[in-house]
Design an enzyme around this catalytic site. Structure first.
Site, PDB file in Angstrom:
ATOM      1  CG  ASN A  80      -1.724   1.217   1.413  1.00  0.00           C
ATOM      2  OD1 ASN A  80      -1.862   2.004   0.475  1.00  0.00           O
ATOM      3  ND2 ASN A  80      -2.286   1.408   2.604  1.00  0.00           N
ATOM      4  CD1 TRP A  81       3.620   1.134  -2.898  1.00  0.00           C
ATOM      5  CD2 TRP A  81       3.597   2.331  -4.800  1.00  0.00           C
ATOM      6  NE1 TRP A  81       4.410   0.482  -3.819  1.00  0.00           N
ATOM      7  CE2 TRP A  81       4.407   1.192  -4.992  1.00  0.00           C
ATOM      8  CE3 TRP A  81       3.433   3.218  -5.861  1.00  0.00           C
ATOM      9  CZ2 TRP A  81       5.057   0.938  -6.205  1.00  0.00           C
ATOM     10  CZ3 TRP A  81       4.076   2.963  -7.061  1.00  0.00           C
ATOM     11  CH2 TRP A  81       4.884   1.842  -7.227  1.00  0.00           C
ATOM     12  CE  LYS A  82      -0.029   3.343   4.725  1.00  0.00           C
ATOM     13  NZ  LYS A  82       0.159   3.464   6.157  1.00  0.00           N
ATOM     14  CG  HIS A 107      -5.826   2.023   5.153  1.00  0.00           C
ATOM     15  ND1 HIS A 107      -5.372   2.956   6.045  1.00  0.00           N
ATOM     16  CD2 HIS A 107      -4.826   1.128   5.001  1.00  0.00           C
ATOM     17  CE1 HIS A 107      -4.121   2.642   6.401  1.00  0.00           C
ATOM     18  NE2 HIS A 107      -3.772   1.536   5.780  1.00  0.00           N
ATOM     19  CD  GLU A 124      -2.673   5.640   6.700  1.00  0.00           C
ATOM     20  OE1 GLU A 124      -2.665   5.702   5.463  1.00  0.00           O
ATOM     21  OE2 GLU A 124      -1.701   5.217   7.363  1.00  0.00           O
ATOM     22  CD  GLU A 140      -3.448  -2.372   7.379  1.00  0.00           C
ATOM     23  OE1 GLU A 140      -2.274  -2.512   7.046  1.00  0.00           O
ATOM     24  OE2 GLU A 140      -4.124  -1.387   7.077  1.00  0.00           O
ATOM     25  N   GLY A 156       2.431   2.195  11.093  1.00  0.00           N
ATOM     26  CA  GLY A 156       3.382   3.303  11.005  1.00  0.00           C
ATOM     27  C   GLY A 156       4.289   3.436  12.214  1.00  0.00           C
ATOM     28  CB  SER A 170       5.032  -1.586  12.136  1.00  0.00           C
ATOM     29  OG  SER A 170       4.429  -0.342  12.418  1.00  0.00           O
ATOM     30  N   GLY A 204       2.913  -1.153   4.271  1.00  0.00           N
ATOM     31  CA  GLY A 204       2.873   0.263   3.915  1.00  0.00           C
ATOM     32  C   GLY A 204       4.272   0.745   3.548  1.00  0.00           C
TER      33      GLY A 204
HETATM   34  P1  PGA Z   1       2.853   0.482   7.650  1.00  0.00           P
HETATM   35  O1  PGA Z   1       1.416   0.682   6.980  1.00  0.00           O
HETATM   36  O2  PGA Z   1       3.403  -0.828   7.093  1.00  0.00           O
HETATM   37  O3  PGA Z   1       3.650   1.653   7.200  1.00  0.00           O
HETATM   38  O4  PGA Z   1       2.642   0.407   9.121  1.00  0.00           O
HETATM   39  C1  PGA Z   1       0.508  -0.353   6.845  1.00  0.00           C
HETATM   40  C2  PGA Z   1      -0.796   0.184   6.325  1.00  0.00           C
HETATM   41  O5  PGA Z   1      -1.256   1.221   6.832  1.00  0.00           O
HETATM   42  O6  PGA Z   1      -1.415  -0.372   5.395  1.00  0.00           O
END
Ligand code: PGA
Length: 259
Positions: free
Chosen positions: A11-13, A97, A99, A167, A173, A215, A236
Site C-alpha cells: 500500500n503505497w498510500k 483503511h 487512514e 490492521e 506506522g 509496521s 505500507g
Molecule cells: P505500515 O502501513 O506498514 O507503514 O505500518 C501499513 C498500512 O497502513 O497499510
C-alpha cells in the site's frame, strides 16, 4: 493438493511524488515477484500511477487501488468507480483503511464501497482493526462489528473475491518492534474466521485469506506469516523501499514452500 500462494500487498498510500519514481519501484518489485512465484504480489499505487503501471505489469504484479466510489458512473465529481478500475486493468481494491476512516469514512460507506467492488468483480481487500486493545476484550466485538457492517448484504459467492486485512491501528506506522506479536495475530485470525463463518458458513470462511498489516518489515515478516498463521501481509512504508519489499516477498515465498 494445490499449494496456496502467500499474498503480499504493498500500500503505497500518497507516495511517491513522481511517475518516474513510481515506475522504478514498480519495475524492481516486478522483477522480484517474477522470481518468487509462490507469492501473489499486489501493488496499490495512487490512482494517477495505476493505469500506466498496470500496462507494464505483464501479470507479474497485480495492481490495485486504495479506494473507490460506490456508484459505477454519474455526476460524482472527483470520484472513480469499480468499473473504471477494472477497465484500467486493476484487480484489487483496498476499502476501509484506517487512514480513510480517520478522514471521515463511515461504516456505511465502507459497506457500499465493498459491495461495489464485489459486484464489479474485483477483489476486495477489506481493512479492519481496533484502535486500542483492552484487557476485557471489547476490541473483539469492535472487529466483529466492522466485518459485519462492511459485508452486510454481501453474498456467499462474493467470498471468493474477499481478502481481510487485519490492521490494528495501534501498530500502523510504528517501528517494526511495535508490530503485533505473531501469537496474538494467530488468535485474532481464528476469531476473524469465526466471525466470517457465522455470517457465511464454515467452508466459505475457511477459504478467505486473512492478512496482517502494521509496521511489517523484513525483520518481522517471516515470523508474522509463520507463527501468526496468516495468508500474507499488507505492507505500507516498506513497500516503497524496493530492497525491504524484496526481502518480505522472499520470506513469504520461502514460507509458502514449506507448507
Ligand atoms: P505500515 O502501513 O506498514 O507503514 O505500518 C501499513 C498500512 O497502513 O497499510
Amino acid at each position: 493438493m494445490k499449494k496456496e500462494k502467500k499474498i503480499i500487498v504493498g500500500n503505497w498510500k500518497m507516495n511517491p511524488t513522481s511517475a518516474d519514481w513510481a515506475k522504478k519501484i514498480f519495475q524492481s518489485t516486478k522483477k522480484i515477484a517474477a522470481k518468487n512465484d509462490r507469492v501473489e504480489v499486489v501493488v496499490c499505487p495512487p490512482f494517477v500511477y495505476a493505469l500506466p503501471l498496470s500496462k507494464i505489469s505483464r501479470g507479474q504484479v497485480a495492481v490495485g487501488a486504495q479506494d473507490v466510489f460506490h456508484e459505477m458512473s454519474g455526476s460524482y465529481t472527483g470520484e472513480i468507480s469499480a468499473l473504471m478500475l477494472s477497465d484500467a486493468g486493476l484487480t484489487h481494491v483496498i476499502v476501509g483503511h484506517s487512514e480513510r476512516r480517520k478522514m471521515g469514512e463511515t461504516d456505511e460507506s465502507v459497506n457500499k464501497k465493498s459491495l461495489a467492488v464485489l459486484q464489479g468483480g474485483l477483489t476486495l481487500i477489506l481493512c479492519v482493526g481496533e484502535s486500542n486493545r483492552d484487557s476485557e476484550g471489547a476490541y473483539l466485538k469492535f472487529i466483529a462489528d466492522q466485518i459485519k457492517s462492511a459485508l452486510a448484504k454481501a453474498e456467499k459467492k462474493h467470498l471468493k473475491k474477499l481478502i481481510i486485512a487485519y490492521e490494528p491501528v495501534w501498530a500502523i506506522g510504528k517501528s517494526d518492534a511495535e508490530a503485533m506479536k505473531p501469537e496474538d495475530m494467530h488468535e485474532t485470525g481464528i476469531y476473524i474466521k469465526k466471525v466470517l463463518s457465522d455470517m457465511f458458513g464454515k467452508e466459505e470462511a475457511s477459504r478467505v485469506p486473512v492478512l496482517y498489516g502494521g509496521s511489517v518489515s523484513p525483520r518481522n515478516a517471516g515470523e508474522l506469516i509463520e507463527k501468526g498463521n496468516v495468508s500474507g501481509l499488507l505492507v505500507g512504508r516498506d513497500s516503497l523501499n524496493p530492497e525491504n519489499f524484496a526481502e518480505i516477498i522472499k520470506l513469504a515465498d520461502a514460507s509458502a514452500r514449506k507448507n
